[in-house]
Structure formats: C-alpha cells, structure tokens
Design a protein around this motif. Structure first.
Motif, PDB file in Angstrom:
ATOM      1  N   VAL A  14       5.881   8.037  -1.806  1.00 11.79           N
ATOM      2  CA  VAL A  14       5.664   8.063  -0.354  1.00 11.79           C
ATOM      3  C   VAL A  14       4.314   7.420  -0.016  1.00 11.79           C
ATOM      4  CG1 VAL A  14       5.373   9.542   1.667  1.00 11.79           C
ATOM      5  CG2 VAL A  14       7.088  10.117  -0.058  1.00 11.79           C
ATOM      6  N   GLY A  15       3.278   7.787  -0.766  1.00 11.13           N
ATOM      7  CA  GLY A  15       1.968   7.206  -0.522  1.00 11.13           C
ATOM      8  C   GLY A  15       1.946   5.707  -0.752  1.00 11.13           C
ATOM      9  N   GLY A  16       2.658   5.246  -1.782  1.00 10.03           N
ATOM     10  CA  GLY A  16       2.724   3.813  -2.062  1.00 10.03           C
ATOM     11  C   GLY A  16       3.389   3.032  -0.955  1.00 10.03           C
ATOM     12  N   ALA A  17       4.486   3.560  -0.422  1.00  7.20           N
ATOM     13  CA  ALA A  17       5.178   2.882   0.684  1.00  7.20           C
ATOM     14  C   ALA A  17       4.272   2.787   1.914  1.00  7.20           C
ATOM     15  CB  ALA A  17       6.466   3.637   1.025  1.00  7.20           C
ATOM     16  N   ALA A  18       3.547   3.862   2.205  1.00  8.91           N
ATOM     17  CA  ALA A  18       2.626   3.857   3.351  1.00  8.91           C
ATOM     18  C   ALA A  18       1.523   2.814   3.171  1.00  8.91           C
ATOM     19  CB  ALA A  18       2.015   5.246   3.534  1.00  8.91           C
ATOM     20  N   SER A  19       1.013   2.682   1.937  1.00  7.55           N
ATOM     21  CA  SER A  19      -0.078   1.738   1.695  1.00  7.55           C
ATOM     22  C   SER A  19       0.366   0.291   1.836  1.00  7.55           C
ATOM     23  CB  SER A  19      -0.662   1.958   0.298  1.00  7.55           C
ATOM     24  OG  SER A  19       0.237   1.522  -0.711  1.00  7.55           O
ATOM     25  N   ASP A  27      -3.663  -8.168   2.464  1.00 10.59           N
ATOM     26  CA  ASP A  27      -3.454  -8.557   1.073  1.00 10.59           C
ATOM     27  C   ASP A  27      -3.067 -10.026   0.984  1.00 10.59           C
ATOM     28  OD1 ASP A  27      -3.014  -7.700  -1.831  1.00 10.59           O
ATOM     29  OD2 ASP A  27      -1.072  -8.578  -1.348  1.00 10.59           O
ATOM     30  N   THR A  28      -2.269 -10.489   1.931  1.00 13.90           N
ATOM     31  CA  THR A  28      -1.896 -11.906   1.979  1.00 13.90           C
ATOM     32  C   THR A  28      -3.128 -12.776   2.200  1.00 13.90           C
ATOM     33  OG1 THR A  28       0.303 -11.373   2.846  1.00 13.90           O
ATOM     34  CG2 THR A  28      -0.489 -13.621   3.203  1.00 13.90           C
ATOM     35  N   VAL A  29      -3.997 -12.364   3.119  1.00 12.19           N
ATOM     36  CA  VAL A  29      -5.233 -13.107   3.376  1.00 12.19           C
ATOM     37  C   VAL A  29      -6.105 -13.132   2.120  1.00 12.19           C
ATOM     38  CG1 VAL A  29      -7.356 -13.181   4.743  1.00 12.19           C
ATOM     39  CG2 VAL A  29      -5.188 -12.554   5.828  1.00 12.19           C
ATOM     40  N   LYS A  30      -6.222 -11.983   1.456  1.00  6.98           N
ATOM     41  CA  LYS A  30      -7.021 -11.889   0.231  1.00  6.98           C
ATOM     42  C   LYS A  30      -6.506 -12.831  -0.858  1.00  6.98           C
ATOM     43  CE  LYS A  30      -5.967  -9.187  -2.885  1.00  6.98           C
ATOM     44  NZ  LYS A  30      -5.278  -9.247  -4.214  1.00  6.98           N
ATOM     45  N   THR A  31      -5.206 -12.886  -1.027  1.00  7.74           N
ATOM     46  CA  THR A  31      -4.618 -13.748  -2.052  1.00  7.74           C
ATOM     47  C   THR A  31      -4.870 -15.215  -1.749  1.00  7.74           C
ATOM     48  OG1 THR A  31      -2.881 -12.107  -2.482  1.00  7.74           O
ATOM     49  CG2 THR A  31      -2.468 -14.357  -3.237  1.00  7.74           C
ATOM     50  N   HIS A  32      -4.735 -15.608  -0.487  1.00  7.10           N
ATOM     51  CA  HIS A  32      -4.998 -16.995  -0.096  1.00  7.10           C
ATOM     52  C   HIS A  32      -6.461 -17.370  -0.343  1.00  7.10           C
ATOM     53  CE1 HIS A  32      -1.384 -18.617   2.112  1.00  7.10           C
ATOM     54  NE2 HIS A  32      -1.013 -17.364   1.888  1.00  7.10           N
ATOM     55  N   LEU A  66       7.279  -3.577  -1.021  1.00  7.22           N
ATOM     56  CA  LEU A  66       7.651  -2.329  -0.356  1.00  7.22           C
ATOM     57  C   LEU A  66       8.566  -1.506  -1.250  1.00  7.22           C
ATOM     58  CD1 LEU A  66       7.292  -0.701   2.205  1.00  7.22           C
ATOM     59  CD2 LEU A  66       9.292  -1.864   3.168  1.00  7.22           C
ATOM     60  N   ALA A  67       9.449  -2.208  -1.975  1.00  2.96           N
ATOM     61  CA  ALA A  67      10.343  -1.503  -2.894  1.00  2.96           C
ATOM     62  C   ALA A  67       9.658  -1.185  -4.213  1.00  2.96           C
ATOM     63  CB  ALA A  67      11.596  -2.353  -3.139  1.00  2.96           C
ATOM     64  N   SER A  68       8.902  -2.155  -4.739  1.00  2.00           N
ATOM     65  CA  SER A  68       8.375  -2.013  -6.099  1.00  2.00           C
ATOM     66  C   SER A  68       7.022  -1.319  -6.166  1.00  2.00           C
ATOM     67  CB  SER A  68       8.266  -3.393  -6.752  1.00  2.00           C
ATOM     68  OG  SER A  68       7.505  -4.267  -5.946  1.00  2.00           O
ATOM     69  N   ILE A  69       6.129  -1.597  -5.207  1.00  2.81           N
ATOM     70  CA  ILE A  69       4.808  -0.969  -5.259  1.00  2.81           C
ATOM     71  C   ILE A  69       4.905   0.519  -4.960  1.00  2.81           C
ATOM     72  CG2 ILE A  69       2.547  -0.872  -4.108  1.00  2.81           C
ATOM     73  CD1 ILE A  69       2.519  -3.857  -4.016  1.00  2.81           C
ATOM     74  N   ALA A  70       5.911   0.901  -4.186  1.00  2.46           N
ATOM     75  CA  ALA A  70       6.145   2.329  -3.986  1.00  2.46           C
ATOM     76  C   ALA A  70       6.459   2.993  -5.327  1.00  2.46           C
ATOM     77  CB  ALA A  70       7.293   2.540  -3.001  1.00  2.46           C
ATOM     78  N   VAL A  71       7.282   2.329  -6.143  1.00  2.00           N
ATOM     79  CA  VAL A  71       7.582   2.843  -7.486  1.00  2.00           C
ATOM     80  C   VAL A  71       6.328   2.795  -8.359  1.00  2.00           C
ATOM     81  CG1 VAL A  71       8.969   2.477  -9.559  1.00  2.00           C
ATOM     82  CG2 VAL A  71       9.994   2.162  -7.309  1.00  2.00           C
ATOM     83  N   PRO A 288      -8.087   1.249   4.940  1.00  2.65           N
ATOM     84  CA  PRO A 288      -6.866   1.772   5.572  1.00  2.65           C
ATOM     85  C   PRO A 288      -5.707   1.916   4.589  1.00  2.65           C
ATOM     86  CG  PRO A 288      -7.218  -0.510   6.192  1.00  2.65           C
ATOM     87  CD  PRO A 288      -8.447  -0.071   5.474  1.00  2.65           C
ATOM     88  N   MET A 289      -5.623   0.987   3.627  1.00  2.00           N
ATOM     89  CA  MET A 289      -4.519   1.032   2.680  1.00  2.00           C
ATOM     90  C   MET A 289      -4.581   2.296   1.821  1.00  2.00           C
ATOM     91  SD  MET A 289      -3.465  -1.811  -0.177  1.00  2.00           S
ATOM     92  CE  MET A 289      -4.797  -1.350  -1.286  1.00  2.00           C
ATOM     93  N   CYS A 290      -5.747   2.572   1.276  1.00  2.00           N
ATOM     94  CA  CYS A 290      -5.895   3.727   0.388  1.00  2.00           C
ATOM     95  C   CYS A 290      -5.965   5.035   1.177  1.00  2.00           C
ATOM     96  CB  CYS A 290      -7.121   3.561  -0.494  1.00  2.00           C
ATOM     97  SG  CYS A 290      -6.964   2.166  -1.635  1.00  2.00           S
ATOM     98  N   ALA A 291      -6.490   4.976   2.395  1.00  2.00           N
ATOM     99  CA  ALA A 291      -6.470   6.167   3.248  1.00  2.00           C
ATOM    100  C   ALA A 291      -5.031   6.586   3.525  1.00  2.00           C
ATOM    101  CB  ALA A 291      -7.201   5.882   4.559  1.00  2.00           C
TER     102      ALA A 291
END
Length: 313
Positions: A14-19, A27-32, A66-71, A288-291
C-alpha cells in the motif's frame, strides 16, 4: 519468539503504491537530468519535457512502476521489519524488545542487498521508458541523419511500445543479465541508502512522539518519513546518477562497460558536478514520496493489526 509476519508485506504494498502516484512526475525529471543531456537546470528540464510530450510525458512509464514498485516496496518493508524483529528478539531473548540502532542498521543493509533482485529490473524498465525520447537520443540521431527535425525524431524513433515490449527487447538483445544492468551501482546506492532511510525515520518518530503516547501520530509519521526520504535520496544521488546512466545505456548506443567505467567517463567528460546532477529533484521528490510511503505503510499496518485483534463473533 514470534515468527515471520506477512502484515508488513501487505502494508508495504500500500505504501509503495502511494509513493509511486506522488513521486513519479519528479522521478521522470530526475532521470532526464541524470541520464540525458542538454538541460541547463531543473526548470529547463521540466519545460522541455512538457514542450515535447505535454503533461503525459511526466507520467511516462508509470503503469509498470505502479504495479511493480508496489511489490518492490512490499518486499523492502517486509524484509526490513522481519529481519529487525528477529535480530532484536535473538539479541534480547524476548518478543517485545526495543530495537537498537545497530539492529536497525543491520536490517537496513540486508534489505538493501536483497531488494536489488527485484528493484534492478523494475528500475531498468522504468528508466528506459522514460528516456527513449530524451534529448540524448535526439542528439545521437541528429549526428547520424545530418540534422533531422526534433519533432520527427520523437514521433518516429520511439524504441519501446510499453513495459512488456521493453522487457522482451532487453531479454532478446542482452539476455537475463541485461535486466540487471546497473545492479552493482544499485547495491552501492541502496545498502547505505536504506541505513540513511530507516535510521533517521526511527529516530525522528521517537523524537516526534510525546512521552504520554506509545505510537507516533499520523502527522509525525508523515513528517519523519518525508525528512528521512529527503536525506536518503539526497545522499544517494552520486551513485543514483551512475545507476541511471548504466540502465539508460543501450536505448540508442552502449557507452559504458560497468560501474567503474561509467564513473571514469562521466567524470572525464563532465567533471565532478555530474555526480550531483538531479540532487535537488531527488531531495524535493524524496519528501512527498517517502512521506506518502511511510504514512500508507503505518496506517495500513495499524488497520490490519487492529482488525486481527478484534474478537471473532
């Protein structure tokens, strides 16, 4: 002694999906910023992504995380909580023992090491989907084609149709080892990174909890999770840059031959500052992600255990 518990895995999911929902655009901006070229600063990167791909560009590759990082986060929280609990019980010989900082640190390092097995393929697919229309790719094509227009390149040179196609392409061209490109850099990032993740969180929750309360409030969890996330992601930036470059390598050309080669070439071509590229986005995104992650985890865990404690009718 209490044994292995599944509750933490469920709450971690649940926490992973929220993050992911909260953190993916940054995260997209960071990767670029880390793996691409041609961006003057964070704002220029955001405007470039928006101009080239509209708002949908910030959510590119989100379905797979969304599917995998939640796992993945389910595994992270499940491993950490169970390892910490078992170590503390073994050391103290009682079930309700309070973990020490060394218990938290050891559990964090074990978590960082084991989680790479799931996290590396997930990150590789996410990064390749994010980077397949980045300016890096545009520049390489321009050199070969004598200056094709930017718009035509983005529309005609999309490498992957989606996460499944990306996985098939990597496995076909590079084998199973290709899915673990950047695993070494991820270990160097995550083993110390999780120590700087769970230790500050544990300390902050303790400091934010009033003496007359046994557990931290939702606000304390949110604040402690956000601060620990900013600390962890900010300090992990140098090795995160190396990991992002190794994992995006291969979308259009192969430039690096391992962690050491990537560090040497990146330093030689762009100087020491390259390893701190995206540090602002990492820290800002980390809060915000980890919160959201820790709040989702703690509230879910509390709900699960309170339901288990209810007497059967």
């Amino acid at each position: 002694m209490s044994g292995f518990q599944v509750d933490d895995f469920i709450a971690g999911w649940v926490g992973g999906a929220a993050s992911v929902i909260v953190g993916h655009p940054l995260d997209t901006v960071k990767t670029h910023l880390q793996a691409g070229h041609g961006y003057r600063n964070t704002l220029h990167c955001i405007l470039t992504i928006y101009r080239n791909e509209n708002a949908t560009g910030f959510f590119k590759g989100m379905s797979f995380p969304l599917a995998s990082i939640a796992v993945y986060n389910s595994v992270v929280f499940g491993i950490f909580s169970n390892v910490q609990r078992l170590i503390t019980q073994y050391r103290c010989g009682q079930e309700k023992a309070v973990p020490t900082l060394s218990d938290v640190a050891f559990a964090s390092m074990v978590t960082g090491l084991i989680s790479v097995g799931i996290g590396c393929p997930v990150d590789l697919v996410k990064i390749r989907l994010q980077m397949q229309t980045a300016p890096t790719f545009q520049a390489n094509v321009n050199l070969a084609s004598g200056g094709a227009s930017h718009k035509n390149i983005l529309s005609s040179q999309t490498v992957y149709r989606g996460p499944i196609d990306c996985i098939r392409s990597v496995l076909r061209k590079e084998g199973i080892c290709g899915m673990y490109r950047g695993a070494g850099a991820m270990i160097f990032r995550d083993v110390p990174g999780y120590c700087l993740y769970f230790i500050p969180y544990s300390l902050l929750c303790y400091w934010f909890t009033p003496e007359d309360h046994s557990t931290p409030s939702a606000l304390s969890v949110w604040l402690a999770g956000g601060i620990s996330g900013a600390i962890s992601w900010g300090t992990a930036t140098p090795m995160d840059v190396v990991k992002s470059r190794l994992q995006s390598d291969g979308v259009c050309q192969n430039k690096y031959n391992g962690v050491k080669d990537c560090i040497i070439k990146s330093y030689h071509n762009e100087g020491m500052q390259v390893f701190f590229r995206g540090i602002t986005v990492n820290a800002v995104r980390g809060f915000p992600m980890c919160a959201a992650m820790f709040l989702g985890y703690e509230l879910s865990l509390k709900a699960i255990r309170s339901r288990q404690a209810e007497p059967d009718v």
